[in-house]
Design a protein around this motif. Structure first.
Motif, short mmCIF file in Angstrom:
data_model
loop_
_atom_site.label_atom_id
_atom_site.label_comp_id
_atom_site.label_asym_id
_atom_site.label_seq_id
_atom_site.Cartn_x
_atom_site.Cartn_y
_atom_site.Cartn_z
N LEU A 1 37.54 -3.58 -9.72
CA LEU A 1 36.84 -3.47 -8.45
C LEU A 1 35.71 -4.50 -8.46
CD1 LEU A 1 38.18 -0.62 -8.77
CD2 LEU A 1 36.28 0.25 -7.45
N ALA A 2 35.46 -5.11 -7.32
CA ALA A 2 34.37 -6.09 -7.18
C ALA A 2 33.38 -5.59 -6.16
CB ALA A 2 34.95 -7.44 -6.75
N ASP A 3 32.33 -6.39 -5.96
CA ASP A 3 31.27 -6.07 -5.02
C ASP A 3 30.70 -4.67 -5.28
OD1 ASP A 3 29.48 -6.58 -2.98
OD2 ASP A 3 30.81 -5.84 -1.41
N LYS B 1 45.57 1.08 -2.96
CA LYS B 1 45.83 -0.22 -2.32
C LYS B 1 44.74 -1.25 -2.60
CE LYS B 1 49.40 1.44 -0.11
NZ LYS B 1 50.67 1.35 -0.75
N TYR B 2 45.16 -2.49 -2.70
CA TYR B 2 44.27 -3.64 -2.78
C TYR B 2 43.35 -3.63 -1.57
CZ TYR B 2 42.79 -8.52 -2.64
OH TYR B 2 42.04 -9.67 -2.58
N SER C 1 42.37 -5.85 -7.78
CA SER C 1 43.63 -5.99 -8.51
C SER C 1 44.74 -5.47 -7.61
CB SER C 1 43.63 -5.15 -9.80
OG SER C 1 42.61 -5.54 -10.67
N GLU C 2 45.86 -6.16 -7.59
CA GLU C 2 47.00 -5.69 -6.82
C GLU C 2 47.73 -4.63 -7.65
OE1 GLU C 2 49.01 -5.17 -3.61
OE2 GLU C 2 47.80 -6.99 -3.61
N PRO C 3 47.72 -3.36 -7.21
CA PRO C 3 48.42 -2.33 -7.99
C PRO C 3 49.89 -2.66 -8.16
CG PRO C 3 47.00 -1.34 -6.34
CD PRO C 3 47.04 -2.82 -6.05
#
Length: 155
Positions: free
Chosen positions: A81-83, A106-107, A97-99
């Motif tokens: 996760l970002a931000d 979900k992304y 990350s794309e699951p």
């Protein structure tokens, strides 16, 4: 049965993923992974202190990321996760990350979490661009890769 499922997931993942995807399937309880997660948790205060200073003039970082465990039934996947930022009495971040194994996660989705949910973390220094944290990458990547990408790994 677990061995057959592992082989199936490995083969099906190889077909679905492109050459540049970072997805890999590790055995559960892999000591390298467990040790990396333990090191990240042991140093979590570095991340949390940096997060408290986020947005202030005193902040030395411009990127705040965490690695969380997601579970759907018997399926487990770890995603970045970002931000990441404080929100009320917990934290939030956006899945980047794309699951690959999960269907309901979900992304791009914003997720709330607590510090105890963090398995790994990452900070990027504003001035140098160097990467702090990322204990799993430090434990599983080549020294050349780590040096080329500015990772600061404690030995």
């Amino acid at each position: 049965m677990k061995y057959i499922l592992f082989i199936f997931l490995t083969l099906s993942s190889a077909v679905v993923l492109s050459d540049d995807d970072d997805f890999f399937l590790k055995e559960r309880n892999d000591p390298t992974v467990e040790n990396a997660f333990a090191a990240a948790k042991a140093n979590i205060d570095v991340f949390l202190d940096a997060l408290k200073a986020r947005g202030s003039d005193a902040s030395k970082y411009n990127y705040y990321g965490v690695y969380l465990k997601f579970t759907e039934g018997d399926t487990v996947e770890f995603l970045w996760l970002a931000d990441v930022q404080e929100y009320k009495d917990f934290y939030i971040g956006v899945i980047i990350s794309e699951p690959q194994l999960l269907t309901d996660t979900k992304y791009g989705k914003t997720i709330g979490f607590h510090p105890s949910d963090i398995y790994d973390w990452q900070l990027n220094e504003k001035e140098s661009g160097r990467v702090l944290g990322t204990f799993l990458a430090c434990a599983t990547s080549s020294e050349d890769y780590l040096n080329e990408n500015g990772f600061i790994c404690s030995k």
